[in-house]
Design a protein around this motif. Structure first.
Motif, mmCIF file in Angstrom:
data_model
loop_
_atom_site.group_PDB
_atom_site.id
_atom_site.type_symbol
_atom_site.label_atom_id
_atom_site.label_comp_id
_atom_site.label_asym_id
_atom_site.label_seq_id
_atom_site.Cartn_x
_atom_site.Cartn_y
_atom_site.Cartn_z
ATOM 1 N N LYS A 1 -6.554 7.869 -5.850
ATOM 2 C CA LYS A 1 -6.416 9.068 -6.318
ATOM 3 C C LYS A 1 -6.913 10.198 -5.651
ATOM 4 C CE LYS A 1 -7.676 7.823 -10.999
ATOM 5 N NZ LYS A 1 -7.487 6.412 -11.204
ATOM 6 N N ASP A 2 -7.760 10.069 -4.510
ATOM 7 C CA ASP A 2 -8.404 10.977 -3.653
ATOM 8 C C ASP A 2 -6.984 11.312 -2.688
ATOM 9 O OD1 ASP A 2 -10.953 10.664 -4.097
ATOM 10 O OD2 ASP A 2 -11.292 9.396 -2.896
ATOM 11 N N PHE A 3 -6.136 10.363 -2.204
ATOM 12 C CA PHE A 3 -5.200 10.719 -1.058
ATOM 13 C C PHE A 3 -3.971 11.715 -2.275
ATOM 14 C CE2 PHE A 3 -0.813 9.850 0.474
ATOM 15 C CZ PHE A 3 -0.953 10.370 1.824
ATOM 16 N N ALA A 4 -3.728 10.930 -3.629
ATOM 17 C CA ALA A 4 -2.826 11.800 -4.459
ATOM 18 C C ALA A 4 -3.372 13.280 -4.658
ATOM 19 C CB ALA A 4 -2.665 10.926 -5.669
ATOM 20 N N ASN B 1 0.991 -1.058 0.006
ATOM 21 C CA ASN B 1 -0.044 -0.163 -0.038
ATOM 22 C C ASN B 1 0.922 1.131 0.039
ATOM 23 O OD1 ASN B 1 -1.456 2.296 0.948
ATOM 24 N ND2 ASN B 1 -3.164 0.959 1.482
ATOM 25 N N ILE B 2 0.895 1.946 -1.180
ATOM 26 C CA ILE B 2 1.748 3.043 -1.505
ATOM 27 C C ILE B 2 1.153 4.227 -0.353
ATOM 28 C CG2 ILE B 2 0.365 4.066 -3.271
ATOM 29 C CD1 ILE B 2 3.169 4.981 -4.394
ATOM 30 N N VAL C 1 13.606 13.721 1.691
ATOM 31 C CA VAL C 1 13.441 12.480 0.936
ATOM 32 C C VAL C 1 13.170 12.575 -0.479
ATOM 33 C CG1 VAL C 1 11.536 10.612 1.052
ATOM 34 C CG2 VAL C 1 11.968 12.029 3.168
ATOM 35 N N LEU C 2 14.166 11.998 -1.317
ATOM 36 C CA LEU C 2 13.822 11.999 -2.711
ATOM 37 C C LEU C 2 12.899 10.744 -3.201
ATOM 38 C CD1 LEU C 2 17.586 12.932 -3.798
ATOM 39 C CD2 LEU C 2 15.594 14.481 -3.377
ATOM 40 N N ILE C 3 12.306 11.132 -4.200
ATOM 41 C CA ILE C 3 11.526 10.152 -4.988
ATOM 42 C C ILE C 3 12.039 9.961 -6.301
ATOM 43 C CG2 ILE C 3 9.663 10.798 -3.589
ATOM 44 C CD1 ILE C 3 8.388 12.493 -5.924
ATOM 45 N N ASP C 4 11.519 8.877 -6.780
ATOM 46 C CA ASP C 4 11.779 8.720 -8.381
ATOM 47 C C ASP C 4 10.565 9.359 -9.210
ATOM 48 O OD1 ASP C 4 9.714 6.978 -8.316
ATOM 49 O OD2 ASP C 4 10.828 5.224 -8.476
ATOM 50 N N GLN C 5 10.710 9.638 -10.342
ATOM 51 C CA GLN C 5 9.739 10.408 -11.353
ATOM 52 C C GLN C 5 8.427 9.872 -11.201
ATOM 53 O OE1 GLN C 5 11.625 11.056 -15.093
ATOM 54 N NE2 GLN C 5 12.450 13.379 -14.343
ATOM 55 N N GLU C 6 8.458 8.460 -11.361
ATOM 56 C CA GLU C 6 7.221 7.872 -11.340
ATOM 57 C C GLU C 6 6.269 7.685 -9.997
ATOM 58 O OE1 GLU C 6 10.300 6.101 -12.225
ATOM 59 O OE2 GLU C 6 9.999 7.112 -14.395
ATOM 60 N N PHE C 7 6.625 7.906 -8.894
ATOM 61 C CA PHE C 7 6.128 7.659 -7.662
ATOM 62 C C PHE C 7 5.002 8.301 -7.737
ATOM 63 C CE2 PHE C 7 5.480 8.226 -3.308
ATOM 64 C CZ PHE C 7 5.685 6.705 -2.870
ATOM 65 N N PRO C 8 4.759 9.962 -7.968
ATOM 66 C CA PRO C 8 3.413 10.427 -7.978
ATOM 67 C C PRO C 8 2.379 9.695 -8.943
ATOM 68 C CG PRO C 8 5.177 12.216 -7.972
ATOM 69 C CD PRO C 8 5.805 10.764 -8.346
ATOM 70 N N HIS C 9 2.808 9.057 -9.891
ATOM 71 C CA HIS C 9 1.949 8.333 -10.833
ATOM 72 C C HIS C 9 1.595 7.331 -10.188
ATOM 73 C CE1 HIS C 9 0.102 7.128 -14.698
ATOM 74 N NE2 HIS C 9 0.784 5.675 -14.294
ATOM 75 N N SER C 10 2.398 6.577 -9.810
ATOM 76 C CA SER C 10 1.845 5.368 -9.131
ATOM 77 C C SER C 10 1.018 5.472 -7.657
ATOM 78 C CB SER C 10 3.290 4.379 -8.189
ATOM 79 O OG SER C 10 3.990 4.239 -9.196
ATOM 80 N N LEU C 11 1.191 6.634 -6.835
ATOM 81 C CA LEU C 11 0.407 6.986 -6.138
ATOM 82 C C LEU C 11 -1.074 7.367 -6.548
ATOM 83 C CD1 LEU C 11 0.027 7.745 -3.092
ATOM 84 C CD2 LEU C 11 0.584 10.142 -3.156
#
Length: 193
Positions: free
Chosen positions: A166-169, A87-88, A151-161
């Protein structure tokens, strides 16, 4: 149940800042720096005792959050930890709560946050769980390039979230933003916990 399983999930890798310098006696500290951490334990003011006290507090934070986040698995390795879940959203919330709690406790950390392949053992035992996979490797790499308590993220992380929740994102999208490293002007994506 299989001993080893593979799935898509989120990984938060976190590391305490300054432990290598501290344990190699490369820091100049005052009695005040030691007193907060060591007086409560009645220990002499040495870098090694200070490191042990900080690690004990780091572990207490992880243990406390482990009780709050039921769908999250944690493995501590000295001054760092891997935290993961299918669970992301749980990992985003965990990372935010962890970083805030650590700073409030006087511990500065940096981390990497990714989503992707996780391979783990399903055995809990005295040595803890192991975890490998592309998401694990990428989270550790991101932590390694970060500077400061971030905290660094990869570029795809927000898309995966977005794909998972969707509501949390929608509510958290402003927390994911580019960061320019002041040392080499490289752009990275950051989770502003």
């Amino acid at each position: 149940m299989e001993l080893i399983s593979k799935y898509e999930g989120a990984v938060f890798f976190v590391d305490i800042l300054g432990m290598t310098a501290l344990t190699n006696n490369k820091m100049t500290l005052t009695a005040e720096d030691y007193s907060h951490w060591l007086d409560q334990h009645g220990k002499e003011y040495t870098d090694q005792y200070l490191a042990a006290s900080i690690l004990a507090e780091f572990r207490q934070i992880l243990i406390g959050l482990n009780q709050t986040f039921e769908n999250v698995t944690i493995t501590q390795l000295s001054d760092c930890a891997f935290v993961w879940s299918r669970n992301i959203t749980d990992i985003v919330l965990f990372a935010s709560k962890f970083m805030t709690t650590a700073i409030n406790s006087g511990i500065l950390c940096r981390g990497g946050l990714t989503y992707g392949e996780i391979i783990e053992t399903n055995q809990n035992h005295e040595l803890g769980r192991f975890i490998v996979g592309k998401a694990v490797t990428d989270a550790a790499k991101l932590e390694g390039v970060a500077k400061g308590a971030r905290v660094l993220i990869d570029q795809e992380f927000p898309h995966s979230l977005w794909e998972q929740d969707k509501d949390f994102a929608e509510r958290t999208i402003p927390l994911f933003a580019p960061f320019t490293n002041p040392l080499d002007y490289t752009d990275y994506d950051e989770f502003k916990w």
